[in-house]
Design a protein around this motif. Sequence first.
Motif, PDB file in Angstrom:
ATOM      1  N   ASP A 159       0.827  -1.213   0.000  1.00  0.00           N
ATOM      2  CA  ASP A 159       0.000   0.000   0.000  1.00  0.00           C
ATOM      3  C   ASP A 159       0.861   1.263   0.000  1.00  0.00           C
ATOM      4  N   LYS A 160       1.872   1.293   0.896  1.00  0.00           N
ATOM      5  CA  LYS A 160       2.726   2.481   1.000  1.00  0.00           C
ATOM      6  C   LYS A 160       3.574   2.650  -0.262  1.00  0.00           C
ATOM      7  N   ARG A 161       4.068   1.530  -0.775  1.00  0.00           N
ATOM      8  CA  ARG A 161       4.921   1.627  -1.967  1.00  0.00           C
ATOM      9  C   ARG A 161       4.129   2.142  -3.161  1.00  0.00           C
ATOM     10  N   ILE A 162       2.907   1.667  -3.302  1.00  0.00           N
ATOM     11  CA  ILE A 162       2.092   2.120  -4.426  1.00  0.00           C
ATOM     12  C   ILE A 162       1.751   3.598  -4.274  1.00  0.00           C
ATOM     13  N   ALA A 163       1.428   4.018  -3.041  1.00  0.00           N
ATOM     14  CA  ALA A 163       1.121   5.437  -2.817  1.00  0.00           C
ATOM     15  C   ALA A 163       2.317   6.307  -3.201  1.00  0.00           C
ATOM     16  N   ARG A 164       3.518   5.847  -2.838  1.00  0.00           N
ATOM     17  CA  ARG A 164       4.739   6.606  -3.159  1.00  0.00           C
ATOM     18  C   ARG A 164       4.973   6.647  -4.669  1.00  0.00           C
ATOM     19  N   ASP A 165       4.802   5.492  -5.318  1.00  0.00           N
ATOM     20  CA  ASP A 165       5.038   5.439  -6.763  1.00  0.00           C
ATOM     21  C   ASP A 165       3.974   6.200  -7.547  1.00  0.00           C
ATOM     22  N   VAL A 166       2.745   6.207  -7.043  1.00  0.00           N
ATOM     23  CA  VAL A 166       1.694   6.973  -7.711  1.00  0.00           C
ATOM     24  C   VAL A 166       1.998   8.469  -7.620  1.00  0.00           C
ATOM     25  N   ASP A 167       2.543   8.910  -6.492  1.00  0.00           N
ATOM     26  CA  ASP A 167       2.983  10.312  -6.374  1.00  0.00           C
ATOM     27  C   ASP A 167       4.005  10.636  -7.461  1.00  0.00           C
ATOM     28  N   LEU A 168       4.933   9.707  -7.675  1.00  0.00           N
ATOM     29  CA  LEU A 168       5.956   9.920  -8.699  1.00  0.00           C
ATOM     30  C   LEU A 168       5.324   9.978 -10.090  1.00  0.00           C
ATOM     31  N   LEU A 169       4.376   9.080 -10.346  1.00  0.00           N
ATOM     32  CA  LEU A 169       3.696   9.092 -11.642  1.00  0.00           C
ATOM     33  C   LEU A 169       2.930  10.391 -11.860  1.00  0.00           C
ATOM     34  N   HIS A 170       2.296  10.893 -10.794  1.00  0.00           N
ATOM     35  CA  HIS A 170       1.586  12.177 -10.900  1.00  0.00           C
ATOM     36  C   HIS A 170       2.572  13.306 -11.231  1.00  0.00           C
ATOM     37  N   ALA A 171       3.741  13.275 -10.603  1.00  0.00           N
ATOM     38  CA  ALA A 171       4.744  14.307 -10.887  1.00  0.00           C
ATOM     39  C   ALA A 171       5.196  14.227 -12.340  1.00  0.00           C
ATOM     40  N   LEU A 172       5.465  13.007 -12.814  1.00  0.00           N
ATOM     41  CA  LEU A 172       5.877  12.832 -14.208  1.00  0.00           C
ATOM     42  C   LEU A 172       4.760  13.250 -15.158  1.00  0.00           C
ATOM     43  N   GLY A 173       3.521  12.865 -14.802  1.00  0.00           N
ATOM     44  CA  GLY A 173       2.383  13.249 -15.642  1.00  0.00           C
ATOM     45  C   GLY A 173       2.207  14.754 -15.690  1.00  0.00           C
ATOM     46  N   GLY A 174       2.398  15.417 -14.540  1.00  0.00           N
ATOM     47  CA  GLY A 174       2.278  16.869 -14.514  1.00  0.00           C
ATOM     48  C   GLY A 174       3.331  17.549 -15.365  1.00  0.00           C
ATOM     49  N   LEU A 175       4.558  17.028 -15.313  1.00  0.00           N
ATOM     50  CA  LEU A 175       5.624  17.594 -16.138  1.00  0.00           C
ATOM     51  C   LEU A 175       5.328  17.412 -17.623  1.00  0.00           C
ATOM     52  N   ALA A 176       4.895  16.197 -17.960  1.00  0.00           N
ATOM     53  CA  ALA A 176       4.581  15.928 -19.368  1.00  0.00           C
ATOM     54  C   ALA A 176       3.401  16.782 -19.839  1.00  0.00           C
ATOM     55  N   GLN A 177       2.392  16.936 -18.963  1.00  0.00           N
ATOM     56  CA  GLN A 177       1.221  17.736 -19.321  1.00  0.00           C
ATOM     57  C   GLN A 177       1.621  19.179 -19.600  1.00  0.00           C
ATOM     58  N   ARG A 178       2.614  19.662 -18.842  1.00  0.00           N
ATOM     59  CA  ARG A 178       2.999  21.071 -18.974  1.00  0.00           C
ATOM     60  C   ARG A 178       3.964  21.313 -20.130  1.00  0.00           C
ATOM     61  N   TRP A 179       4.869  20.354 -20.377  1.00  0.00           N
ATOM     62  CA  TRP A 179       5.960  20.635 -21.295  1.00  0.00           C
ATOM     63  C   TRP A 179       5.963  19.811 -22.580  1.00  0.00           C
ATOM     64  N   HIS A 180       5.286  18.689 -22.579  1.00  0.00           N
ATOM     65  CA  HIS A 180       5.368  17.862 -23.788  1.00  0.00           C
ATOM     66  C   HIS A 180       4.572  18.517 -24.918  1.00  0.00           C
ATOM     67  N   PRO A 181       5.125  18.573 -26.126  1.00  0.00           N
ATOM     68  CA  PRO A 181       4.431  19.272 -27.224  1.00  0.00           C
ATOM     69  C   PRO A 181       3.116  18.606 -27.637  1.00  0.00           C
ATOM     70  N   ASN A 182       2.971  17.303 -27.389  1.00  0.00           N
ATOM     71  CA  ASN A 182       1.742  16.602 -27.772  1.00  0.00           C
ATOM     72  C   ASN A 182       0.908  16.203 -26.558  1.00  0.00           C
ATOM     73  N   ALA A 183       0.997  16.994 -25.505  1.00  0.00           N
ATOM     74  CA  ALA A 183       0.301  16.645 -24.262  1.00  0.00           C
ATOM     75  C   ALA A 183      -1.210  16.566 -24.451  1.00  0.00           C
ATOM     76  N   ASP A 184      -1.756  17.413 -25.335  1.00  0.00           N
ATOM     77  CA  ASP A 184      -3.199  17.409 -25.527  1.00  0.00           C
ATOM     78  C   ASP A 184      -3.674  16.107 -26.161  1.00  0.00           C
ATOM     79  N   LYS A 185      -2.794  15.439 -26.909  1.00  0.00           N
ATOM     80  CA  LYS A 185      -3.155  14.165 -27.515  1.00  0.00           C
ATOM     81  C   LYS A 185      -2.870  12.985 -26.588  1.00  0.00           C
ATOM     82  N   ILE A 186      -1.725  13.052 -25.886  1.00  0.00           N
ATOM     83  CA  ILE A 186      -1.341  11.945 -25.007  1.00  0.00           C
ATOM     84  C   ILE A 186      -2.153  11.956 -23.716  1.00  0.00           C
ATOM     85  N   ARG A 187      -2.488  13.146 -23.208  1.00  0.00           N
ATOM     86  CA  ARG A 187      -3.246  13.314 -21.965  1.00  0.00           C
ATOM     87  C   ARG A 187      -2.639  12.491 -20.816  1.00  0.00           C
TER      88      ARG A 187
END
Length: 549
Positions: A159-187
Amino acid sequence: MTSLRLVPRLLRVAAVLLKYQLDELVDGAHLFRPLKLVRPLFPKPSADVRGLPRGARLRLALTELGPIFVKAGQVLSTRRDLVPSDVADELALLQDQVPPFPGAEARAIVERELKAPVTVLYASFDEVALASASIAQVHAATLNDGREVVVKVLRPGIDKRIARDVDLLHALGGLAQRWHPNADKIRPLEVVAEVEKMLSNELDLQREGASASLLRRNFASGVDLYVPEVHWDYSTERVLTLERVHGVSADDVAAIDKAGLDRKRLAAKGVRLFYEQVFRDNFFHADAHPGNIWVDTSRVDEPRFIALDFGIMGSLPEADQYWLAENFIALFERDYARIAQLHVAAGWMPATVRIDELEAAVRTVCEPYFTRPLAQISIAELVVKLFQTARRFELTLQPQLILLQKTLLNIEGVGRMLDPEIDIWAVAHPVLRRILRERYSMRATLRDVRRRLPEWIHSAPRIPELVRDALRQVASGQRQQVADPLALAMVRDDARRMRRLVACSLLGAALLVFAALVGTLAPRGMWPAVVAGLAGLASFAAGWPRRTS
């Protein structure tokens, strides 16, 4: 803002991406751009890595990053409306397998959850795991009455490991959403949300057991599909005990041939099972890859499948199920105008979409397929391309439809592996026709009316007030004006149908209220109440919008 505690792990992700020459992903995230300065310090990718296609390199990178990234890749592989097909094909090969944790720990978890020693609970318990994945692992055991079972146990601290890794995925997703040129398509944030939901469901083994029980009840005969029995006395949220079954993986063609099974018959049965799960039961196995779908080699005369692993199941809202079934029928019959109308009527696209343009786009996708022999046409591939085309018309794709798309791809893959010449269209069309005929028959409608009648009678007194509110909304003129003549005609038709619906609803509501009063005040003389109730239902039916072809 990305938490500072995640920065070292984000940098590790970037380093792994560089190792596998996935520079475009690193460059797409603003936080990783300083790595360009130190890129020469990293060892160059090996010649073997440089020679691999991008999808294979991404698959290897996700495998090295760990189980949660493997899960994310598996989810991304289903999003063929968002990622290129070559990348999706490679990500579909990701296997969620990790080394097992010690059997003694599994034994301790079972004893803690079931509140008794393993020696009391089971006649035998094998501490060597049968299979191991990132969320749980499975152990063979025997009940005290001699029945063979498997015991699925969640990993300690998962449970704790998944919560930690999901935080990391959210951070990566936020970065990609903000900076990736095709973010609107990849979502990316939408993909992360899907991963999070899937992991949350898989952490509850009681939920998985409930899913297995329902699927087993839907196929109670066990003739076509066998689902292992859940032993609820030996199950909790962290421990699941299931009947042990024996078979071979659905892609083990050599073993199936050795057992003397009819692969053509088995392949057709697999396609039928998919449509029955989706359109008859509205509950389908959404992780139906060969590892989770076995073949029972002990039944030569009547081959059947065995389902395993019920952590990811799918269902559709009733309305979407109906619209999707109608879309499949229209697709089988090459009625492109009907497909376009259904997409708008279902609310998957804005009402302002030009039906003629959508019809032309659908025809452009479908017609090349119909030049091939039917046995060579992939429904799954065609559905994926239709979704990709429909995105240009502002298609709103629901997660349930994405799961369905993934399952359709899996089932077609298994079917063609068993029988490369299978005509999936010839198998699927009559099955879907039969299911729809049974589901929307007069008998089924009357049964549904009888079930809903008490609720309707209870709600009848409020209908006039609801109709009055609807009339006020219509009178307020809050409708979007469109210049397209076809859209204007649709608006006029909507207004005409609304007036008819309002008039018939008022009459129907009055008749239902009368029926309810008569039934309450004069329970012995029920005939007037029955007649009034039926007349009220008929009035509602008369005003209900007719299906257009």
